[in-house]
Motif scaffolding. Structure first.
Motif, PDB file in Angstrom:
ATOM      1  N   SER A  26       0.840  -1.196   0.000  1.00 30.04           N
ATOM      2  CA  SER A  26       0.000   0.000   0.000  1.00 30.04           C
ATOM      3  C   SER A  26       0.871   1.241   0.000  1.00 30.04           C
ATOM      4  O   SER A  26       1.864   1.326   0.731  1.00 30.04           O
ATOM      5  CB  SER A  26      -0.924   0.001   1.223  1.00 30.04           C
ATOM      6  OG  SER A  26      -1.778  -1.123   1.175  1.00 30.04           O
TER       7      SER A  26
ATOM      8  N   GLU B 169       2.144   5.084   0.637  1.00 33.61           N
ATOM      9  CA  GLU B 169       2.065   5.942   1.810  1.00 33.61           C
ATOM     10  C   GLU B 169       1.085   7.086   1.554  1.00 33.61           C
ATOM     11  O   GLU B 169       0.990   7.615   0.456  1.00 33.61           O
ATOM     12  CB  GLU B 169       3.450   6.502   2.136  1.00 33.61           C
ATOM     13  CG  GLU B 169       4.453   5.432   2.539  1.00 33.61           C
ATOM     14  CD  GLU B 169       5.793   6.047   2.907  1.00 33.61           C
ATOM     15  OE1 GLU B 169       5.892   7.289   2.832  1.00 33.61           O
ATOM     16  OE2 GLU B 169       6.714   5.286   3.261  1.00 33.61           O
TER      17      GLU B 169
ATOM     18  N   GLN C 119      -2.102   6.840   1.654  1.00 32.88           N
ATOM     19  CA  GLN C 119      -3.370   6.333   1.150  1.00 32.88           C
ATOM     20  C   GLN C 119      -3.934   5.313   2.126  1.00 32.88           C
ATOM     21  O   GLN C 119      -3.183   4.646   2.840  1.00 32.88           O
ATOM     22  CB  GLN C 119      -3.195   5.681  -0.229  1.00 32.88           C
ATOM     23  CG  GLN C 119      -2.804   6.661  -1.325  1.00 32.88           C
ATOM     24  CD  GLN C 119      -2.732   5.986  -2.676  1.00 32.88           C
ATOM     25  OE1 GLN C 119      -2.920   4.771  -2.787  1.00 32.88           O
ATOM     26  NE2 GLN C 119      -2.455   6.761  -3.710  1.00 32.88           N
ATOM     27  N   PRO C 120      -5.257   5.192   2.181  1.00 33.91           N
ATOM     28  CA  PRO C 120      -5.840   4.198   3.084  1.00 33.91           C
ATOM     29  C   PRO C 120      -5.455   2.789   2.659  1.00 33.91           C
ATOM     30  O   PRO C 120      -5.281   2.508   1.468  1.00 33.91           O
ATOM     31  CB  PRO C 120      -7.349   4.435   2.933  1.00 33.91           C
ATOM     32  CG  PRO C 120      -7.515   5.118   1.616  1.00 33.91           C
ATOM     33  CD  PRO C 120      -6.280   5.943   1.437  1.00 33.91           C
TER      34      PRO C 120
ATOM     35  N   LYS D 278      -5.528  -1.000   1.482  1.00 35.36           N
ATOM     36  CA  LYS D 278      -6.437  -1.726   0.603  1.00 35.36           C
ATOM     37  C   LYS D 278      -6.549  -3.177   1.054  1.00 35.36           C
ATOM     38  O   LYS D 278      -5.555  -3.792   1.441  1.00 35.36           O
ATOM     39  CB  LYS D 278      -5.937  -1.670  -0.842  1.00 35.36           C
ATOM     40  CG  LYS D 278      -5.873  -0.264  -1.414  1.00 35.36           C
ATOM     41  CD  LYS D 278      -5.374  -0.296  -2.852  1.00 35.36           C
ATOM     42  CE  LYS D 278      -5.298   1.106  -3.438  1.00 35.36           C
ATOM     43  NZ  LYS D 278      -4.795   1.087  -4.837  1.00 35.36           N
TER      44      LYS D 278
END
Length: 384
Positions: free
Chosen positions: A99, A101, A103-104, A106
């Motif tokens: 994922s 950095e 960002q939520p 996944k």
């Protein structure tokens, strides 16, 4: 979460959904090529498989418990959402390691073919000793069968049942050939916030405040007469001048036109239907008249002329209605004020030019006609 009810580019980009309901088959439609082309590197990428490879009837729904094929630990996961365009299943409480950095995180997703539905714990023989003692073990569906799907008019969706045809590990020999029905996951109950100061309590909503009119139960007694509309209005606006009325008298019949919103969707639809019926009847009348008076024309030409006259008449009526909407009282008053101001301005300019007086100054040229006229006026003044 999109359910692809409206097949647009936005819904295709967010095709993952937490709904297990099947109401349409938009996920089987091919994606237009213009949606797939990326104009820049910042455009999102549409992830999808070929329409021929997509699954029509999904037997794995959000909320199901599954395990992944090839997982040596046989961990049971819960389905978070599904993507019918890419045949991917998203699992709850799983996070991708890659994922980015900022960002939520996944959730991990796997292909539909890797998922095995969890049936529960059953007494099955151990794999080392098939004829030995039975023990409780987790059983999963190796092959799934379904009943014939049908459209439920009450629920407005397709409905079918699913069952396990083959399981892993295998059940007891006495259970061979039996269908193990797999219930669909229940939808979680919706939680409502507690009522605040500005919310109506449930007991107040359920309270019955309407009181029926009082009638004499005797069959020989006549029913009380319904007051006229004039009496009702007099009682509302001038209660001190009208006689006493029974509060249970059926006045509600006069509230219907007051409480019915003329701008509601039902009223608009009713007016639109009446308008459509009117213009269709007009077309029938014009067509019948033209067919009755062919005057050397063919039937096809007469119908064409009737359609042309009908369209022109409808346009004229629409233009008249549009002009009539302009001619309301407020607009008329505005136009009258504007015309009055315009006339005053013209009169003021005309009066200024008429009353203009030029003083005699050196190097001033006076037209001959004006000089002769001025001289005559001077002579007449001297004679007088």
């Amino acid at each position: 979460m999109s359910s692809l009810k409206y097949f647009t580019k936005k819904s295709v980009l967010s095709a993952a959904t937490q709904s297990s309901v099947t109401t349409h088959f938009n996920h089987l439609r091919p994606i237009p090529r213009a949606w797939v082309i990326r104009r820049s590197k910042y455009d999102p990428k549409i992830k999808s498989v070929r329409p021929a490879d997509r699954i029509k009837w999904w037997n794995i729904a959000p909320g199901d418990q599954i395990r992944l094929r090839g997982d040596p630990e046989s961990i049971i996961h819960e389905v978070l959402s599904i993507n019918r365009l890419s045949n991917r299943v998203f699992l709850k409480n799983t996070v991708e390691e890659s994922s980015a950095e900022g960002q939520p995180p996944k959730s991990k997703n796997y292909h539909y073919s890797r998922c095995q539905l969890y049936l529960g714990e059953f007494e099955v023989p151990t794999p080392d000793d098939p004829s030995g003692l039975l023990s409780f073990q987790h059983v999963f569906a190796l092959r799934i069968g379904t009943t014939q799907p049908y459209w439920d008019y009450r629920l407005h969706r397709y409905v079918w049942k699913r069952y396990a045809v083959k399981t892993v590990p295998k059940l007891q020999p006495s259970e061979y050939g039996k269908k193990i029905f797999i219930p669909w996951p229940k939808k979680p109950e919706r939680k409502y916030p507690e009522a605040g100061l500005y919310d109506t309590l449930a007991e107040d909503v359920a309270k019955i405040t309407y009181k029926l009119p009082h009638f004499n139960p005797d069959k020989l007694e006549p029913l009380p007469p319904i007051p006229s509309e004039a009496e009702y209005l007099d009682h509302i606006y001038n209660p001190h001048r009208t006689p006493y009325y029974d509060p249970s008298a059926p006045f509600e019949v006069y509230l219907q036109p007051d409480l019915a919103n003329p701008h509601s969707r039902a009223k608009k639809l009713e007016r639109w239907k009446q308008y459509q019926a009117g213009i269709h009847n007009l077309l029938k009348k014009i067509t019948a008249y033209e067919l009755a008076n062919l005057d050397g024309r063919t039937v096809k030409q007469a119908r064409s002329d009737a359609a042309f006259k009908w369209r022109e008449q409808v346009k004229e009526e629409q233009a008249k209605k549009k002009k009539a909407r302009w001619m309301h009282s407020a607009q008329m008053l505005k136009w009258e004020r504007k015309n009055a101001k315009k006339e005053k301005k013209e009169d003021r300019q005309r009066r200024r030019l008429t009353e203009l007086m030029l003083e005699d100054e050196p190097n001033q040229v006076i037209p001959k006609a004006l000089a002769v006229k001025k001289a005559k006026q001077t002579k007449q003044g001297l004679k007088a």
